[in-house]
Design a protein around this motif. Structure first.
Motif, PDB file in Angstrom:
ATOM      1  N   UNK A 170       0.804  -1.249   0.117  1.00  0.00           N
ATOM      2  CA  UNK A 170      -0.143  -0.028  -0.040  1.00  0.00           C
ATOM      3  C   UNK A 170       0.863   1.083  -0.043  1.00  0.00           C
ATOM      4  N   UNK A 171       1.908   1.375   0.592  1.00  0.00           N
ATOM      5  CA  UNK A 171       2.916   2.286   0.763  1.00  0.00           C
ATOM      6  C   UNK A 171       3.880   2.451  -0.402  1.00  0.00           C
ATOM      7  N   UNK A 172       3.689   1.557  -1.433  1.00  0.00           N
ATOM      8  CA  UNK A 172       4.231   1.509  -2.728  1.00  0.00           C
ATOM      9  C   UNK A 172       5.802   1.655  -2.648  1.00  0.00           C
ATOM     10  N   UNK A 173       6.214   0.595  -1.723  1.00  0.00           N
ATOM     11  CA  UNK A 173       7.637   0.462  -1.209  1.00  0.00           C
ATOM     12  C   UNK A 173       8.363  -0.519  -2.578  1.00  0.00           C
ATOM     13  N   UNK A 174       9.320  -0.205  -2.769  1.00  0.00           N
ATOM     14  CA  UNK A 174      10.270  -0.957  -3.880  1.00  0.00           C
ATOM     15  C   UNK A 174       9.908  -2.476  -3.843  1.00  0.00           C
ATOM     16  N   UNK A 175       9.842  -3.126  -4.961  1.00  0.00           N
ATOM     17  CA  UNK A 175       9.442  -4.527  -4.612  1.00  0.00           C
ATOM     18  C   UNK A 175      10.800  -5.505  -4.338  1.00  0.00           C
ATOM     19  N   UNK A 176      10.391  -6.500  -3.548  1.00  0.00           N
ATOM     20  CA  UNK A 176      11.722  -7.654  -3.276  1.00  0.00           C
ATOM     21  C   UNK A 176      10.883  -8.789  -3.705  1.00  0.00           C
ATOM     22  N   UNK A 177      11.585  -9.489  -4.593  1.00  0.00           N
ATOM     23  CA  UNK A 177      11.001 -10.704  -4.954  1.00  0.00           C
ATOM     24  C   UNK A 177      11.533 -11.869  -5.157  1.00  0.00           C
ATOM     25  N   UNK A 178      11.378 -13.042  -5.260  1.00  0.00           N
ATOM     26  CA  UNK A 178      11.955 -14.431  -5.201  1.00  0.00           C
ATOM     27  C   UNK A 178      11.648 -15.289  -6.470  1.00  0.00           C
ATOM     28  N   UNK A 179      12.505 -15.765  -6.943  1.00  0.00           N
ATOM     29  CA  UNK A 179      12.070 -16.566  -8.234  1.00  0.00           C
ATOM     30  C   UNK A 179      11.804 -18.357  -7.875  1.00  0.00           C
ATOM     31  N   UNK A 180      10.554 -18.418  -8.285  1.00  0.00           N
ATOM     32  CA  UNK A 180      10.224 -20.160  -8.072  1.00  0.00           C
ATOM     33  C   UNK A 180      10.332 -20.845  -9.533  1.00  0.00           C
ATOM     34  N   UNK A 181      10.792 -21.953  -9.541  1.00  0.00           N
ATOM     35  CA  UNK A 181      10.785 -22.611 -10.906  1.00  0.00           C
ATOM     36  C   UNK A 181      10.746 -24.141 -10.491  1.00  0.00           C
ATOM     37  N   UNK A 182       9.785 -24.845 -11.253  1.00  0.00           N
ATOM     38  CA  UNK A 182       9.421 -26.054 -11.281  1.00  0.00           C
ATOM     39  C   UNK A 182       9.682 -26.750 -12.439  1.00  0.00           C
ATOM     40  N   UNK A 183      10.446 -27.820 -13.012  1.00  0.00           N
ATOM     41  CA  UNK A 183      10.620 -28.266 -14.135  1.00  0.00           C
ATOM     42  C   UNK A 183      10.249 -30.021 -14.092  1.00  0.00           C
TER      43      UNK A 183
END
Length: 512
Positions: A170-183
């Motif tokens: 809601x405060x529009x903070x910079x995004x912090x992401x993680x990547x999930x992959x399944x093969x």
């Protein structure tokens, strides 16, 4: 110098391939032609159908397994958390074993943080930088890609997980992401696609022979009217030229039957005409032959020299009449059977050609004491013609004019164009005389064979103008008849025969 048989040209050898080709063209089957045009596209479309079926089968097989991968990615994403600014997972041992549990395919997974550091999973699933840069703007959305892992083709589902809290979002903070992959490897997909293809292709192998048999049966039934028509035609008598009933044939064959009926009608008319001609010719030949026989028998009974001489003179006249009739019959037969295939047309200057023909009749005009004149055109008039037949046409017109023109009369042959030089379309050939003329009511009949005007005092076979008409038809020429416009004698109005031949637009400088 005599030639041996071996030295003679073998003209029959080149015709053998042509005859063989003609026989092959005749033997082509309509049934086989239609069957080829139906089976060739069918056999060409069948491999295309198999290829399309394979692509569709792979697409259908991918959908459920892609959905299972998506579910695995979403479940795994829910286990990713952030502890003290670092990415971690809540996966335990049984969960990892359940994720990899698959009896057929190998399943791999990898979790990395925003900087690409491996949190957990198989290190070989590092996503390419180009794909990572493109998909980071869509966290929570599952994407797919194909790759090769450990020498096997694999299908990879991946998604970026947003690690921010609700307040930070809601405060529009910079995004912090993680990547999930399944093969996952593609063995189950291949098996399902093959099962779909087998389920579709195997029935086609069974249906295709049935389709071919039905096509064969349908063509046989559809073409049976042709066989029936053939049998009806073969069962006819040779002299049966009656029209074929077009109501008993299919609509597609009706034009062929109507054309055949038209040909039969023309053939019947031609045969009837030939029969009448033969009957008329036989009737006409009876008179001179009977006269010759009577005069010869009379001469044999005569004892006085004067009577014998008189009988021989009559015999000579009858012989001359019979010879003229036979020659005209031969000329008419030649004119009717002449065509451009067996006697090609050549270019001639009509003025010079007519001059040569008139010169051949000068002596006959002197004998009959008739003034035979010729008026030549001012410019060359090139026409395409059969010289032998055109000479016969003009000769018959001159002979007819000399025959009906009285002594001291005039016969004029004239050649001219129908317009100014450069604008004329026809070359005009005219023969006018100062004879008794032809009444308008008789002008439509004088071109018939053996037709003679009843009140005519002159004899004749009645074939000359019939020959003229046949030759004119071959040259696409038109004949008109009128009174002689230069005659002022009411009793002898004369006749004018006008023959219009097509004038060549581009004239050659050399005429034969």
């Amino acid at each position: 110098m005599a030639l041996s048989p071996d030295a003679l040209p073998t003209t029959h050898q080149p015709t053998a391939p042509l005859a063989q080709q003609a026989e092959e063209r005749v033997q082509r089957s309509l049934f086989g032609e239609i069957l080829d045009w139906m089976l060739v596209p069918l056999l060409l479309l069948w491999p295309i159908s198999i290829a399309i079926t394979y692509v569709v089968a792979k697409t259908i097989a991918n959908q459920p397994f892609d959905q299972a991968l998506d579910d695995s990615v979403m479940v795994l994403s829910q286990q990713v958390i952030e502890i003290n600014g670092k990415v971690a997972t809540r996966l335990n041992g049984p969960a990892r074993d359940f994720l990899r549990a698959d009896d057929i395919d190998n399943v791999y997974y990898l979790i990395t943080d925003a900087r690409g550091n491996i949190v957990e999973g198989d290190r070989d699933l590092i996503i390419p930088p180009a794909i990572a840069q493109e998909d980071t703007a869509h966290p929570g959305t599952v994407q797919h890609r194909d790759a090769i892992l450990h020498g096997n083709d694999v299908r990879i589902a991946y998604a970026y997980v947003d690690l921010r809290s609700v307040a930070e979002v809601n405060a529009t903070a910079p995004p912090r992401t993680a990547l999930v992959q399944v093969a996952e490897t593609l063995e189950k997909r291949a098996r399902l696609a093959n099962a779909i293809i087998k389920g579709v292709i195997l029935p086609q192998f069974l249906i295709l022979p049935i389709v071919l048999a039905l096509i064969w049966f349908a063509l046989s039934r559809g073409l049976s009217p042709l066989s029936e028509l053939q049998q009806r035609i073969r069962a006819r008598r040779p002299d049966d030229l009656s029209p074929i009933d077009s109501g008993q044939v299919p609509e597609e064959i009706s034009p062929l039957v109507r054309s055949l009926n038209d040909m039969l009608e023309r053939l019947s008319l031609s045969i009837q005409t030939q029969k009448r001609f033969i009957a008329d010719a036989a009737h006409q030949m009876k008179t001179p032959l009977a006269g010759m026989r009577m005069q010869s028998e009379l001469a044999l009974r005569q004892t006085r020299q004067e009577d014998i001489h008189r009988s021989l003179e009559q015999l000579a006249k009858s012989s001359e009449s019979a010879t003229r009739l036979v020659n005209q019959l031969l000329s008419l037969a030649r004119a009717e059977n002449q065509s451009q295939e067996n006697a090609p047309f050549v270019q001639r200057d009509l003025s010079e050609f007519a001059r040569g023909v008139v010169q051949d009749w000068v002596q006959a005009s002197f004998t009959q004491r008739i003034d035979l004149g010729f008026e030549q055109a001012e410019q060359p008039l090139p026409v395409m013609c059969n010289p032998l037949m055109l000479r016969e046409l003009l000769g018959n017109l001159i002979d007819n004019a000399l025959h009906y023109t009285p002594v001291e009369g005039r016969v004029t042959v004239r050649v001219r164009a129908d317009g100014e030089p450069g604008q004329a379309q026809f070359a005009i050939l005219e023969v006018e005389d100062t004879g008794p003329g032809i009444p308008p009511a008789e002008r439509d009949h004088i071109f018939q064979r053996f037709y003679r005007i009843l009140d005519s005092s002159r004899g004749g076979s009645g074939l000359g103008l019939a020959i003229v008409r046949e030759i004119a038809l071959q040259h696409d020429a038109q004949i008109t008849i009128s009174y002689n416009p230069h005659s002022s004698d009411l009793e002898l109005p004369g006749s004018l025969f006008r023959v219009s031949l097509h004038l060549l637009k581009t004239a050659k400088t050399d005429f034969h």
